[in-house]
Design a protein around this motif. Structure first.
Motif, PDB file in Angstrom:
ATOM      1  N   LEU A 156       0.833  -1.210   0.000  1.00  0.00           N
ATOM      2  CA  LEU A 156       0.000   0.000   0.000  1.00  0.00           C
ATOM      3  C   LEU A 156       0.869   1.262   0.000  1.00  0.00           C
ATOM      4  O   LEU A 156       0.643   2.183  -0.791  1.00  0.00           O
ATOM      5  CB  LEU A 156      -0.928   0.000   1.229  1.00  0.00           C
ATOM      6  CG  LEU A 156      -1.739   1.275   1.455  1.00  0.00           C
ATOM      7  CD1 LEU A 156      -2.690   1.535   0.290  1.00  0.00           C
ATOM      8  CD2 LEU A 156      -2.529   1.192   2.751  1.00  0.00           C
ATOM      9  N   GLY A 213      -6.477   3.598   1.031  1.00  0.00           N
ATOM     10  CA  GLY A 213      -6.002   3.066   2.306  1.00  0.00           C
ATOM     11  C   GLY A 213      -6.579   3.820   3.488  1.00  0.00           C
ATOM     12  O   GLY A 213      -5.881   4.162   4.438  1.00  0.00           O
ATOM     13  N   THR A 214      -7.859   4.102   3.425  1.00  0.00           N
ATOM     14  CA  THR A 214      -8.511   4.964   4.417  1.00  0.00           C
ATOM     15  C   THR A 214      -8.290   4.506   5.862  1.00  0.00           C
ATOM     16  O   THR A 214      -8.125   5.330   6.761  1.00  0.00           O
ATOM     17  CB  THR A 214     -10.033   5.007   4.141  1.00  0.00           C
ATOM     18  OG1 THR A 214     -10.212   5.196   2.740  1.00  0.00           O
ATOM     19  CG2 THR A 214     -10.709   6.127   4.888  1.00  0.00           C
ATOM     20  N   CYS A 215      -8.289   3.201   6.091  1.00  0.00           N
ATOM     21  CA  CYS A 215      -8.184   2.733   7.482  1.00  0.00           C
ATOM     22  C   CYS A 215      -6.737   2.470   7.887  1.00  0.00           C
ATOM     23  O   CYS A 215      -6.474   1.975   8.976  1.00  0.00           O
ATOM     24  CB  CYS A 215      -9.039   1.491   7.689  1.00  0.00           C
ATOM     25  SG  CYS A 215      -8.299  -0.025   7.025  1.00  0.00           S
ATOM     26  N   GLU A 216      -5.799   2.779   7.014  1.00  0.00           N
ATOM     27  CA  GLU A 216      -4.370   2.639   7.307  1.00  0.00           C
ATOM     28  C   GLU A 216      -3.971   1.243   7.773  1.00  0.00           C
ATOM     29  O   GLU A 216      -3.251   1.077   8.751  1.00  0.00           O
ATOM     30  CB  GLU A 216      -3.929   3.701   8.307  1.00  0.00           C
ATOM     31  CG  GLU A 216      -4.051   5.077   7.702  1.00  0.00           C
ATOM     32  CD  GLU A 216      -3.788   6.200   8.677  1.00  0.00           C
ATOM     33  OE1 GLU A 216      -3.649   5.910   9.868  1.00  0.00           O
ATOM     34  OE2 GLU A 216      -3.742   7.348   8.218  1.00  0.00           O
ATOM     35  N   GLY A 217      -4.503   0.251   7.096  1.00  0.00           N
ATOM     36  CA  GLY A 217      -4.063  -1.106   7.372  1.00  0.00           C
ATOM     37  C   GLY A 217      -4.824  -1.836   8.465  1.00  0.00           C
ATOM     38  O   GLY A 217      -4.403  -2.896   8.907  1.00  0.00           O
ATOM     39  N   MET A 254      -7.704  -3.182   8.107  1.00  0.00           N
ATOM     40  CA  MET A 254      -8.644  -4.089   7.439  1.00  0.00           C
ATOM     41  C   MET A 254     -10.088  -3.689   7.705  1.00  0.00           C
ATOM     42  O   MET A 254     -10.931  -4.502   8.037  1.00  0.00           O
ATOM     43  CB  MET A 254      -8.397  -5.532   7.871  1.00  0.00           C
ATOM     44  CG  MET A 254      -7.242  -6.130   7.105  1.00  0.00           C
ATOM     45  SD  MET A 254      -7.225  -7.903   7.177  1.00  0.00           S
ATOM     46  CE  MET A 254      -6.484  -8.161   8.757  1.00  0.00           C
ATOM     47  N   ALA A 255     -10.354  -2.412   7.581  1.00  0.00           N
ATOM     48  CA  ALA A 255     -11.704  -1.914   7.809  1.00  0.00           C
ATOM     49  C   ALA A 255     -12.222  -1.084   6.652  1.00  0.00           C
ATOM     50  O   ALA A 255     -13.216  -0.404   6.777  1.00  0.00           O
ATOM     51  CB  ALA A 255     -11.733  -1.087   9.094  1.00  0.00           C
ATOM     52  N   CYS A 256     -11.543  -1.089   5.501  1.00  0.00           N
ATOM     53  CA  CYS A 256     -12.037  -0.212   4.440  1.00  0.00           C
ATOM     54  C   CYS A 256     -12.080  -0.861   3.051  1.00  0.00           C
ATOM     55  O   CYS A 256     -13.008  -0.645   2.315  1.00  0.00           O
ATOM     56  CB  CYS A 256     -11.212   1.077   4.387  1.00  0.00           C
ATOM     57  SG  CYS A 256      -9.562   0.894   3.710  1.00  0.00           S
ATOM     58  N   SER A 257     -11.077  -1.618   2.683  1.00  0.00           N
ATOM     59  CA  SER A 257     -10.933  -2.243   1.357  1.00  0.00           C
ATOM     60  C   SER A 257     -10.619  -1.256   0.234  1.00  0.00           C
ATOM     61  O   SER A 257     -10.613  -1.630  -0.929  1.00  0.00           O
ATOM     62  CB  SER A 257     -12.130  -3.128   0.985  1.00  0.00           C
ATOM     63  OG  SER A 257     -13.193  -2.377   0.432  1.00  0.00           O
ATOM     64  N   CYS A 261      -7.811  -0.215  -0.375  1.00  0.00           N
ATOM     65  CA  CYS A 261      -6.431  -0.511  -0.779  1.00  0.00           C
ATOM     66  C   CYS A 261      -6.383  -1.757  -1.662  1.00  0.00           C
ATOM     67  O   CYS A 261      -5.324  -2.318  -1.896  1.00  0.00           O
ATOM     68  CB  CYS A 261      -5.559  -0.708   0.450  1.00  0.00           C
ATOM     69  SG  CYS A 261      -6.091  -2.124   1.423  1.00  0.00           S
ATOM     70  N   LEU A 316      -5.752  -7.210  -0.299  1.00  0.00           N
ATOM     71  CA  LEU A 316      -5.662  -5.874   0.278  1.00  0.00           C
ATOM     72  C   LEU A 316      -4.179  -5.508   0.324  1.00  0.00           C
ATOM     73  O   LEU A 316      -3.381  -6.204   0.961  1.00  0.00           O
ATOM     74  CB  LEU A 316      -6.252  -5.864   1.692  1.00  0.00           C
ATOM     75  CG  LEU A 316      -7.753  -6.166   1.786  1.00  0.00           C
ATOM     76  CD1 LEU A 316      -8.182  -6.199   3.247  1.00  0.00           C
ATOM     77  CD2 LEU A 316      -8.578  -5.159   1.000  1.00  0.00           C
ATOM     78  N   CYS A 370      -2.585  -3.333   1.872  1.00  0.00           N
ATOM     79  CA  CYS A 370      -2.035  -3.004   3.200  1.00  0.00           C
ATOM     80  C   CYS A 370      -1.587  -4.257   3.937  1.00  0.00           C
ATOM     81  O   CYS A 370      -0.868  -4.162   4.930  1.00  0.00           O
ATOM     82  CB  CYS A 370      -3.052  -2.238   4.044  1.00  0.00           C
ATOM     83  SG  CYS A 370      -4.500  -3.206   4.516  1.00  0.00           S
TER      84      CYS A 370
HETATM   85 FE1  FES Z   1      -8.049  -0.312   4.815  1.00  0.00          FE
HETATM   86 FE2  FES Z   1      -6.213  -1.873   3.681  1.00  0.00          FE
HETATM   87  S1  FES Z   1      -6.053   0.216   4.160  1.00  0.00           S
HETATM   88  S2  FES Z   1      -8.164  -2.402   4.400  1.00  0.00           S
END
Ligand code: FES
Length: 109
Positions: free
Chosen positions: A24, A36-40, A42-45, A47, A82, A84
């Motif tokens: 990412l 990459g809204t949730c910065e890794g 695993m809450a956004c998808s 990325c 993903l 991230c």
């Molecule tokens: Fe949100 Fe990868 S940055 S799931």
């Protein structure tokens, strides 16, 4: 080591990366439309990338949580991941992924 991104327009962008960094971050560094809204977490998808099949099998398998998030991503394919969650170890030198079009991103839908 380097990784390659294929943009939604079909352009190939190659970038040098430090082993141990995340796919990412590598994509964002060269301006790929990976939010990459949730910065890794695993809450956004946002990325989401589609890994070329020859590379997909070299990656560590996705966790159940990652699979669940991918179910919600737009335009998923069999080799979706993903970005991230992909740590760039040395054996991934040359990794090639496709960046799905932003127009299909959920928040634009
Ligand atoms: Fe949100 Fe990868 S940055 S799931």
């Amino acid at each position: 080591m380097n990784v390659r991104f294929v943009t939604p327009q079909g352009e190939i962008v190659t970038t040098d990366v430090e082993p141990g960094s995340r796919l990412l971050e590598a994509g964002q560094a060269v301006g790929m439309p990976l939010e990459g809204t949730c910065e890794g977490q695993m809450a956004c998808s946002t990325c989401h990338v589609i890994v070329f099949p020859e590379w997909f099998e070299k990656l560590a398998p996705a966790s159940a949580d990652e699979e669940d998030m991918l179910d919600l991503a737009a335009g998923v394919a069999r080799t979706s991941r993903l970005s991230c969650q992909i740590e760039l170890s040395g054996e991934l030198d040359g990794l090639t992924v496709k960046v799905p079009g932003v127009a299909r991103d959920m928040q634009f839908g």
